[in-house]
Write a protein that holds these residues in place. Structure first.
Motif, PDB file in Angstrom:
ATOM      1  N   LEU A  61       0.818  -1.049  -0.039  1.00 41.89           N
ATOM      2  CA  LEU A  61       0.114   0.038   0.064  1.00 41.89           C
ATOM      3  C   LEU A  61       0.827   1.246  -0.058  1.00 41.89           C
ATOM      4  CD1 LEU A  61      -2.720  -0.933   2.657  1.00 41.89           C
ATOM      5  CD2 LEU A  61      -2.731  -1.137   0.033  1.00 41.89           C
ATOM      6  N   GLY A  62       0.255   2.328  -0.488  1.00 37.68           N
ATOM      7  CA  GLY A  62       0.827   3.679  -0.336  1.00 37.68           C
ATOM      8  C   GLY A  62       1.214   4.465  -1.597  1.00 37.68           C
ATOM      9  N   LEU A  63       0.562   5.324  -1.894  1.00 33.98           N
ATOM     10  CA  LEU A  63       0.511   6.043  -3.097  1.00 33.98           C
ATOM     11  C   LEU A  63       1.401   7.620  -2.952  1.00 33.98           C
ATOM     12  CD1 LEU A  63      -3.298   5.881  -4.446  1.00 33.98           C
ATOM     13  CD2 LEU A  63      -1.290   4.373  -4.696  1.00 33.98           C
ATOM     14  N   GLU A  64       2.032   7.638  -2.149  1.00 30.11           N
ATOM     15  CA  GLU A  64       2.865   8.795  -1.944  1.00 30.11           C
ATOM     16  C   GLU A  64       3.951   8.546  -0.775  1.00 30.11           C
ATOM     17  OE1 GLU A  64       0.448  12.180  -1.125  1.00 30.11           O
ATOM     18  OE2 GLU A  64      -1.083  10.824   0.078  1.00 30.11           O
ATOM     19  N   ALA A  65       5.082   9.411  -0.850  1.00 33.38           N
ATOM     20  CA  ALA A  65       6.038   9.363   0.165  1.00 33.38           C
ATOM     21  C   ALA A  65       6.918  10.385   0.240  1.00 33.38           C
ATOM     22  CB  ALA A  65       6.594   7.845   0.042  1.00 33.38           C
ATOM     23  N   ALA A  66       7.574  10.601   1.442  1.00 34.22           N
ATOM     24  CA  ALA A  66       8.812  11.551   1.548  1.00 34.22           C
ATOM     25  C   ALA A  66       9.795  11.029   2.065  1.00 34.22           C
ATOM     26  CB  ALA A  66       7.888  12.946   2.211  1.00 34.22           C
ATOM     27  N   GLY A  67      10.832  11.363   1.747  1.00 30.39           N
ATOM     28  CA  GLY A  67      12.176  10.958   2.533  1.00 30.39           C
ATOM     29  C   GLY A  67      13.394  11.445   1.670  1.00 30.39           C
ATOM     30  N   SER A  68      14.437  10.658   1.904  1.00 27.40           N
ATOM     31  CA  SER A  68      15.741  10.795   1.355  1.00 27.40           C
ATOM     32  C   SER A  68      16.072   9.740   0.391  1.00 27.40           C
ATOM     33  CB  SER A  68      16.766  11.118   2.317  1.00 27.40           C
ATOM     34  OG  SER A  68      16.922  10.109   3.003  1.00 27.40           O
ATOM     35  N   VAL A  69      16.909  10.258  -0.571  1.00 27.44           N
ATOM     36  CA  VAL A  69      17.710   9.587  -1.677  1.00 27.44           C
ATOM     37  C   VAL A  69      18.645   8.687  -1.209  1.00 27.44           C
ATOM     38  CG1 VAL A  69      18.841   9.403  -3.867  1.00 27.44           C
ATOM     39  CG2 VAL A  69      17.099  11.057  -3.628  1.00 27.44           C
ATOM     40  N   VAL A  82      22.484  11.225  -3.636  1.00 20.94           N
ATOM     41  CA  VAL A  82      22.141  10.636  -2.522  1.00 20.94           C
ATOM     42  C   VAL A  82      22.063  11.598  -1.212  1.00 20.94           C
ATOM     43  CG1 VAL A  82      23.077   9.077  -0.582  1.00 20.94           C
ATOM     44  CG2 VAL A  82      23.123   8.391  -2.870  1.00 20.94           C
ATOM     45  N   GLY A  83      21.194  11.446  -0.650  1.00 19.78           N
ATOM     46  CA  GLY A  83      20.916  12.422   0.657  1.00 19.78           C
ATOM     47  C   GLY A  83      19.632  13.478   0.486  1.00 19.78           C
ATOM     48  N   ASP A  84      19.368  13.767  -1.144  1.00 19.41           N
ATOM     49  CA  ASP A  84      18.330  14.743  -1.339  1.00 19.41           C
ATOM     50  C   ASP A  84      17.162  14.404  -0.848  1.00 19.41           C
ATOM     51  OD1 ASP A  84      20.159  16.337  -2.834  1.00 19.41           O
ATOM     52  OD2 ASP A  84      19.330  15.760  -4.668  1.00 19.41           O
ATOM     53  N   ALA A  85      16.301  15.539  -0.312  1.00 19.40           N
ATOM     54  CA  ALA A  85      14.999  15.356   0.565  1.00 19.40           C
ATOM     55  C   ALA A  85      14.287  15.437  -0.701  1.00 19.40           C
ATOM     56  CB  ALA A  85      14.779  16.350   1.508  1.00 19.40           C
ATOM     57  N   VAL A  86      13.449  14.363  -0.786  1.00 18.48           N
ATOM     58  CA  VAL A  86      12.455  14.259  -2.038  1.00 18.48           C
ATOM     59  C   VAL A  86      11.055  13.708  -1.772  1.00 18.48           C
ATOM     60  CG1 VAL A  86      14.167  13.884  -3.650  1.00 18.48           C
ATOM     61  CG2 VAL A  86      13.216  11.917  -2.381  1.00 18.48           C
ATOM     62  N   MET A  87      10.179  14.004  -2.454  1.00 18.98           N
ATOM     63  CA  MET A  87       8.776  13.256  -2.243  1.00 18.98           C
ATOM     64  C   MET A  87       8.311  12.857  -3.688  1.00 18.98           C
ATOM     65  SD  MET A  87       6.682  16.991  -1.406  1.00 18.98           S
ATOM     66  CE  MET A  87       6.865  18.198  -2.623  1.00 18.98           C
ATOM     67  N   LEU A 106      10.002  12.099  -9.132  1.00 19.88           N
ATOM     68  CA  LEU A 106      10.300  12.800  -7.818  1.00 19.88           C
ATOM     69  C   LEU A 106      10.351  14.346  -7.776  1.00 19.88           C
ATOM     70  CD1 LEU A 106      13.695  10.792  -7.054  1.00 19.88           C
ATOM     71  CD2 LEU A 106      11.434  10.762  -5.640  1.00 19.88           C
ATOM     72  N   MET A 107       9.988  14.823  -6.687  1.00 17.82           N
ATOM     73  CA  MET A 107       9.876  16.184  -6.678  1.00 17.82           C
ATOM     74  C   MET A 107      10.699  16.549  -5.300  1.00 17.82           C
ATOM     75  SD  MET A 107       6.018  17.045  -7.117  1.00 17.82           S
ATOM     76  CE  MET A 107       5.292  15.625  -5.894  1.00 17.82           C
ATOM     77  N   PRO A 108      11.278  17.810  -5.233  1.00 15.78           N
ATOM     78  CA  PRO A 108      12.091  18.399  -3.989  1.00 15.78           C
ATOM     79  C   PRO A 108      11.316  18.500  -3.070  1.00 15.78           C
ATOM     80  CG  PRO A 108      11.972  20.011  -5.707  1.00 15.78           C
ATOM     81  CD  PRO A 108      11.555  18.597  -6.317  1.00 15.78           C
ATOM     82  N   LEU A 116       6.970  15.088   7.320  1.00 15.41           N
ATOM     83  CA  LEU A 116       5.576  14.550   7.696  1.00 15.41           C
ATOM     84  C   LEU A 116       4.709  15.466   7.154  1.00 15.41           C
ATOM     85  CD1 LEU A 116       5.935  13.990  11.556  1.00 15.41           C
ATOM     86  CD2 LEU A 116       5.574  12.270   9.800  1.00 15.41           C
ATOM     87  N   GLN A 117       4.894  16.647   6.731  1.00 15.51           N
ATOM     88  CA  GLN A 117       4.163  17.565   5.999  1.00 15.51           C
ATOM     89  C   GLN A 117       4.116  17.130   4.707  1.00 15.51           C
ATOM     90  OE1 GLN A 117       4.903  21.725   7.481  1.00 15.51           O
ATOM     91  NE2 GLN A 117       2.514  21.783   7.546  1.00 15.51           N
ATOM     92  N   ALA A 118       5.475  16.888   4.056  1.00 14.00           N
ATOM     93  CA  ALA A 118       5.634  16.729   2.622  1.00 14.00           C
ATOM     94  C   ALA A 118       4.770  15.518   2.285  1.00 14.00           C
ATOM     95  CB  ALA A 118       7.258  16.681   2.377  1.00 14.00           C
ATOM     96  N   ALA A 119       4.923  14.739   2.903  1.00 18.98           N
ATOM     97  CA  ALA A 119       4.214  13.188   2.495  1.00 18.98           C
ATOM     98  C   ALA A 119       2.651  13.576   2.418  1.00 18.98           C
ATOM     99  CB  ALA A 119       4.400  12.311   3.665  1.00 18.98           C
ATOM    100  N   ALA A 120       2.104  14.786   2.709  1.00 19.31           N
ATOM    101  CA  ALA A 120       0.724  15.106   2.586  1.00 19.31           C
ATOM    102  C   ALA A 120       0.561  15.965   1.179  1.00 19.31           C
ATOM    103  CB  ALA A 120       0.315  16.003   3.564  1.00 19.31           C
ATOM    104  N   ILE A 121       1.531  16.017   0.403  1.00 18.09           N
ATOM    105  CA  ILE A 121       1.508  16.781  -0.971  1.00 18.09           C
ATOM    106  C   ILE A 121       1.349  16.071  -1.980  1.00 18.09           C
ATOM    107  CG2 ILE A 121       2.676  18.071  -2.463  1.00 18.09           C
ATOM    108  CD1 ILE A 121       4.150  19.748  -0.201  1.00 18.09           C
TER     109      ILE A 121
END
Length: 338
Positions: A61-69, A82-87, A106-108, A116-121
Motif C-alpha cells: 500500500l501507499g501512493l505517496e511518500a517523502a524521504g531521502s535519496v 544521495v541524501g536529497d530530500a524528495v517526495m 520525484l519532487m524536491p 511529515l508535512q511533505a508526505a501530505a502533498i
C-alpha cells in the motif's frame, strides 16, 4: 525492510507490519528511504480487494511518500544525488521503509518543510492540479468551482489551487468543523450536504448562474444536484464514486440542455510512459514548476498541506479506521520507524 501487509482482503484488522525484501532501483529509478507516507482512499479500497495495483506496480500500500535519496539506479540522468530530500507520487509501495521511484516522478521537498508535512502533498495536490488544469480544461480567472468533500486532502488542496488561479472555490462537507476547515483554507462559501440542498445554496450564492466547474468524488447520488447548479457550458469532473456509479434518470438530456461536459480521471492508472500530456512525469514536471515554489516559507500566496493526524507504522490499522469513519480533516500521515 518493514512494510504494511495483508494476507487476504478485508477490514483494517487484516493489516500488519511485515519484514519483506528491500527493493532495488531499476533503470532510471531512484531508491527512496521513506520517512513518511500518507493514507488515501485507494489504500482502503485495495485492502478490501476492490482496487488492485496497476500491472508491474508494488502490491504494498501507499501512493505517496517523502524521504531521502538512498541510491541511484542505472541510467539516472544526474538530477538527484544521495541524501536529497524528495517526495513522490507512487503507483504503490509507499508504506514501507524503502521504495523505488522513477526519477521523473520525484519532487524536491519544499524548503524548511518536515517530511511529515511533505508526505501530505503528492497524491492530493497532484490530483487537484491535474483535475483543475488538465482534465477539465485549464481553470480560468473568475470561474466558480464547486468542490465536493471540501475538507478532504484533495478538497483542501483544490481550494488553495483555485485561489491561486484567481477563481472562486465553493465547497460541500458533512460537518460544521469540516466547513470551518475549508473556510480556513480559502473557500468562499461552504454548504452542509447533510442539512441542506447544496445545489439550491450554490445557485443562491452565485445569483442563479451556477458553477463553471464541479470536482466530484461522490458520483451517482449527486448527479441531479450537480446538474442543477452547473452553469451553461460547465465542466463536471468525476474522479471518484463514493456513492456508487449508478445513475437513475435522464442525465444526458439534462446535461445536453446545459451544453455541459463530463470528464473523468484516475491518477493511479496513468502510465508514466504515456505520450500524452497527462503522463505522471509530465504532470509532476508541470506541478514542480508552476505550484511547488508557493509551498516555500515567505511566499505569497502561500500554499499549505493540511495534516489531520500522524500514526506510527505499527498503528496502520488504526489509521485506516479513522479514514473509514470519515473523521479526518486533511491528510492522515504514516510515520516510518527512525
Amino acid at each position: 525492510m518493514l512494510a504494511v501487509y495483508f494476507d487476504c482482503p478485508g477490514g483494517p484488522e487484516n493489516l500488519y507490519v511485515k519484514e519483506v525484501m528491500k527493493p532495488y532501483p531499476g533503470e532510471g529509478e531512484v531508491l527512496m528511504k521513506v520517512s513518511a507516507s500518507a493514507l488515501n482512499r485507494a489504500d482502503l479500497l485495495q485492502r478490501r480487494g476492490k482496487y488492485p495495483p496497476p500491472k508491474g506496480a508494488s502490491a504494498i500500500l501507499g501512493l505517496e511518500a517523502a524521504g531521502s535519496v538512498a541510491m541511484l539506479g542505472p541510467g539516472c540522468r544526474g538530477r538527484w544525488k544521495v541524501g536529497d530530500a524528495v517526495m513522490a507520487l507512487l503507483s504503490g509501495g509507499g508504506q514501507a521503509e524503502y521504495v523505488a521511484v522513477p526519477e521523473g516522478c520525484l519532487m524536491p521537498v519544499p524548503r524548511d518543510m518536515p517530511f511529515l508535512q511533505a508526505a501530505a502533498i503528492p497524491e492530493a495536490w497532484l490530483t487537484a492540479f491535474q483535475l483543475l488544469h488538465f482534465v477539465g480544461e485549464r481553470i480560468q480567472k473568475g470561474e466558480r468551482v464547486l468542490i465536493h468533500a471540501g475538507a478532504s486532502g484533495i478538497g483542501l488542496a483544490a481550494i488553495q489551487l483555485v485561489r491561486l488561479a484567481k477563481a472562486t472555490p465553493i465547497v460541500t462537507a458533512g460537518t460544521p468543523e469540516k466547513l470551518e476547515a475549508a473556510a480556513g483554507a480559502g473557500a468562499a462559501a461552504g454548504f452542509n450536504y447533510r442539512r441542506e440542498d447544496f445545489s439550491e445554496k450554490v445557485l443562491e450564492f452565485t445569483q442563479g448562474s451556477g458553477v463553471d466547474v464541479i470536482l466530484d468524488c461522490v458520483g451517482g447520488s449527486y448527479w441531479e444536484k450537480n446538474l442543477n447548479c452547473l452553469s451553461t457550458d460547465g465542466r463536471w469532473i468525476v474522479y471518484g464514486l463514493l456513492s456508487g456509479g449508478e445513475v437513475h434518470g435522464d442525465l444526458l438530456t439534462r446535461l445536453l440542455s446545459k451544453r455541459g461536459s463530463i470528464h473523468t480521471s484516475l491518477l493511479r492508472s496513468r502510465d508514466k510512459e504515456a505520450s500524452d500530456s497527462l503522463s505522471s512525469e509530465r504532470l509532476v514536471k508541470a506541478f514542480t514548476e508552476d505550484v511547488l515554489p508557493y509551498f516555500s516559507r515567505g511566499t505569497s500566496p502561500h500554499l499549505q498541506p493540511v495534516v489531520d493526524s500522524v500514526y506510527p507504522l505499527h498503528k496502520i490499522a488504526e489509521a485506516h479506521r479513522t479514514m473509514e469513519e470519515n473523521k479526518n480533516i486533511g491528510k492522515i500521515v504514516i510515520e516510518m520507524p527512525a
